[in-house]
Design an enzyme around this catalytic site. Structure first.
Site, PDB file in Angstrom:
ATOM      1  N   SER A 119       0.848  -1.185   0.000  1.00 46.47           N
ATOM      2  CA  SER A 119       0.000   0.000   0.000  1.00 46.47           C
ATOM      3  C   SER A 119       0.884   1.235   0.000  1.00 46.47           C
ATOM      4  CB  SER A 119      -0.914  -0.003   1.220  1.00 46.47           C
ATOM      5  OG  SER A 119      -0.150   0.296   2.365  1.00 46.47           O
ATOM      6  N   LYS A 120       0.212   2.358  -0.046  1.00 48.63           N
ATOM      7  CA  LYS A 120       0.886   3.647  -0.133  1.00 48.63           C
ATOM      8  C   LYS A 120       1.976   3.832   0.911  1.00 48.63           C
ATOM      9  CE  LYS A 120      -1.564   7.575  -1.996  1.00 48.63           C
ATOM     10  NZ  LYS A 120      -2.707   8.415  -1.849  1.00 48.63           N
ATOM     11  N   ARG A 121       1.718   3.268   2.091  1.00 50.10           N
ATOM     12  CA  ARG A 121       2.698   3.543   3.139  1.00 50.10           C
ATOM     13  C   ARG A 121       4.027   2.829   2.892  1.00 50.10           C
ATOM     14  NH1 ARG A 121       2.654  -0.585   6.840  1.00 50.10           N
ATOM     15  NH2 ARG A 121       1.024  -2.054   6.278  1.00 50.10           N
ATOM     16  N   GLY A 150       5.514   3.232   0.111  1.00 47.48           N
ATOM     17  CA  GLY A 150       6.164   4.051  -0.915  1.00 47.48           C
ATOM     18  C   GLY A 150       5.296   4.076  -2.152  1.00 47.48           C
TER      19      GLY A 150
END
Ligand code: GLU
Length: 467
Positions: free
Chosen positions: A238-240, A242
Site C-alpha cells: 500500500s501507499k505507506r 512508498g
C-alpha cells in the site's frame, strides 16, 4: 475458441502496481493465445468513481504499452442491460424481491454474531415476500441451497465451496442499481470472457458469480486468482510502503518495460531467467506457473532490472523517455547533444532516468554555480593557467572529435608535467560544474565546441577574480 481476457479496474484511484500486474497477466495470456484483451471500467460505484481515476488508468495502460483490443467499456453505460438481466432472473424464478428492512437485517446479524455464526441472510423473503408499503425492495439472487461450486482455478488449483456457505446476495439495490457481482457476471458473459484473471481478493465472489452464470445458462470461464503483492513488511502493498501508482514509477525514472519485467517476475518464473523481452514474456508465460503464494515487492530488485534495461535497450528508445524527464526539469533537449548519445555516455552509471536526467543537465543548460565540494577540491590559484593552456589547444582544434579532445588533455598534462587527474578534473568542473561526468573526452564531445570554450573562459575569469 478465441481466448478473451479482460482487465476490469474500478476507477477509484490511480492504477496500482498490483492492478498493473493483473492487467499484464491478462494481456500476456491473450497475446500468447492469439486472443483478445478487453478493458472494462467498473464505474458503477458512483460515489467513489472519478473521471480523474479513469484518466489515470488509461494513462497507466498507455505508458505500460498494454494495448487493448476492445474497450474501454464503461459499466455506467450498460445499466439498461443489467436491468434486463435482473428482470430475466426474477421472471425465471432465480431472483426475488426482498423487503426486509435494514433494522431487521441488523437484528439478524447481531443474533448470528452473538451465536458465533457467520452473518448471512436467512432467506426470509425467498419463499414468498409481501410488499411493504413505502419500502423499495432489493433484489436477491436465489443461490442454490444444496451442492457445491467447484472453481477451476488455474493458479490455485480446484477450489470447492459448499452452496450452504453462500447466502442470497443482493443483485439490485433498493434504488434499482445493480451490484458488483451482477454487473461482472453480465459483462463477462456478454463479452465472451474465457479467462477471468484477477486478484485473489475476489475469490469469495467467484462461486457466487459462477452460480449466477449458471442460472443465466452462460458458460463458465476459467479463473486465475493472483496472489496479492506484499510490502517488505509482509502486509499488503500500500501507499505507506512508498510508490504504488504506476505513474509514480514513470516519475521516479523507470522504463515501462523494466516495470513490466519486474512485475511479470513477481509471482511467476521461467527457470532462472530474470530479464525477458516482451516477446519472450508472451512466449513463455503460463498461468499454471504463477506462484500460489503472495510475493513481496522489492524496490532494489526493480532498480536492478531498470538498470539492465537502461544499459541494454536501444539508446534511441531510452532517449525518448529521458527526454520526457529532461522536460520535467525544464530542459529543452533540442538545445544540446543528441539525447541518445547522452544515454550511451551515461547508462553505465545511472540506474534510473531521474538520475540520468539530473546528471545530464549541464549538457543542455549553463549552470549557475560550481558544486561547492568540487570547486574546493579542484580550483585553486594556478588552475587558471591549466585551463588557459587547455583553452588554447581546444580553440586550435580543427575537428571536435573524441580522439583529438583526448589528445589535448594528454598533451596539456605532459607539457605542464601534471598527472592526468590534475588536468581532467579542473576541466570537468569548469565545463560541468561538478566533478562527476562521463569520460572527459566524451563529455567534451557531447558539450560541443561552443559550450566547452565558453565555460572554460568563464571558469578562468571566475578563478582569477574569486580565488
Ligand atoms: N472491479 C474489480 C476491482 O477493481 C475487479 C473485478 C474483476 O476483475 O472481476 O477490484
Amino acid at each position: 475458441m478465441t481466448t478473451i481476457t479482460r482487465f476490469a479496474p474500478s476507477p477509484t484511484g490511480y492504477l496500482h502496481v498490483g492492478g498493473a500486474r493483473t492487467a499484464l497477466f491478462s494481456w500476456l495470456y491473450a497475446r500468447k493465445h492469439g486472443g483478445k484483451f478487453i478493458l472494462r471500467i467498473e464505474d458503477t460505484d458512483l460515489e467513489r468513481s472519478t473521471q480523474e481515476s479513469v484518466n489515470a488508468i488509461l494513462e497507466g495502460m498507455a505508458w505500460l504499452g498494454l494495448d487493448y483490443d476492445e474497450g474501454p467499456f464503461y459499466q455506467t453505460q450498460r445499466f439498461a442491460r443489467y436491468k434486463a438481466v435482473i428482470q430475466q432472473l426474477l421472471e425465471q424464478g432465480d431472483a426475488y424481491y426482498c423487503y426486509c428492512s435494514k433494522e431487521e437485517l441488523e437484528l439478524l446479524r447481531n443474533e448470528q454474531m452473538a451465536n458465533k455464526e457467520k452473518p448471512r441472510y436467512n432467506g426470509k423473503c425467498r419463499h414468498g415476500s409481501e410488499p411493504v408499503a413505502g419500502r423499495d425492495p432489493v433484489v436477491r439472487f436465489k443461490n442454490p441451497e444444496a451442492g457445491v461450486v467447484t472453481i477451476p482455478d488455474m493458479v490455485k488449483g480446484e477450489i470447492v465451496i459448499a452452496n450452504k456457505e453462500l447466502d442470497d446476495l443482493i443483485i439490485a439495490r433498493a434504488d434499482g442499481t445493480p451490484t458488483y457481482n451482477l454487473t461482472v457476471v453480465v459483462d463477462d458473459m456478454d463479452m465472451g470472457i474465457t479467462h477471468v484473471i484477477r486478484g485473489d481478493d475476489h475469490i469469495n465472489n467467484t462461486p457466487r458469480q459462477m452460480n449466477i452464470l449458471t442460472a443465466l445458462k452462460a458458460g463458465i470461464p476459467h479463473y486465475a486468482h493472483l496472489p496479492m503483492i506484499l510490502g517488505p513488511d509482509g502486509a499488503r502493498l500500500s501507499k505507506r510502503h512508498g510508490a504504488v501508482s504506476v505513474m509514480q514509477y514513470r516519475d521516479d525514472g523507470y522504463l515501462p518495460e523494466a516495470l513490466l519485467n519486474y512485475l511479470v517476475r513477481l509471482g511467476w518464473s521461467h527457470g532462472d531467467q530474470e530479464i525477458f523481452s516482451i516477446d519472450e514474456m508472451v512466449a513463455y508465460f503460463e498461468l499454471e506457473q504463477v506462484n500460489n503464494s503472495a510475493s513481496a515487492f522489492n524496490t532494489e530488485k526493480l532498480v536492478w532490472v531498470n538498470h539492465q534495461y537502461i544499459m541494454n535497450s536501444d539508446p534511441g528508445h531510452v532517449a525518448r523517455h529521458l527526454s520526457w524527464h529532461l522536460g520535467q526539469l525544464g530542459i529543452d533537449p533540442s538545445r544540446g547533444p543528441d539525447v541518445a548519445d547522452v544515454v550511451l555516455a551515461q547508462r553505465e552509471r545511472c540506474k534510473t532516468l531521474v538520475e540520468m536526467a539530473a546528471a545530464s543537465v549541464y549538457f543542455y543548460q549553463d549552470f549557475e554555480a560550481y558544486e561547492e565540494k568540487a570547486e574546493k577540491k579542484n580550483f585553486s590559484q594556478g588552475t587558471e593557467s591549466v585551463l588557459e593552456n587547455l583553452l588554447n589547444r581546444f580553440a586550435a582544434l580543427n575537428s571536435w572529435d573524441q580522439e583529438a579532445l583526448h589528445q589535448v588533455v594528454l598533451d596539456t598534462a605532459e607539457t605542464l608535467q601534471l598527472g592526468l587527474g590534475k588536468v581532467a578534473q579542473p576541466l570537468r568542473v569548469a565545463v560541468c560544474g561538478t566533478a562527476m561526468s562521463p569520460a572527459i573526452d566524451i563529455t567534451l564531445k557531447l558539450l560541443g565546441r561552443e559550450k566547452t570554450l565558453g565555460r572554460i573562459k568563464t571558469a578562468i575569469d571566475y578563478i582569477k577574480t574569486k580565488i
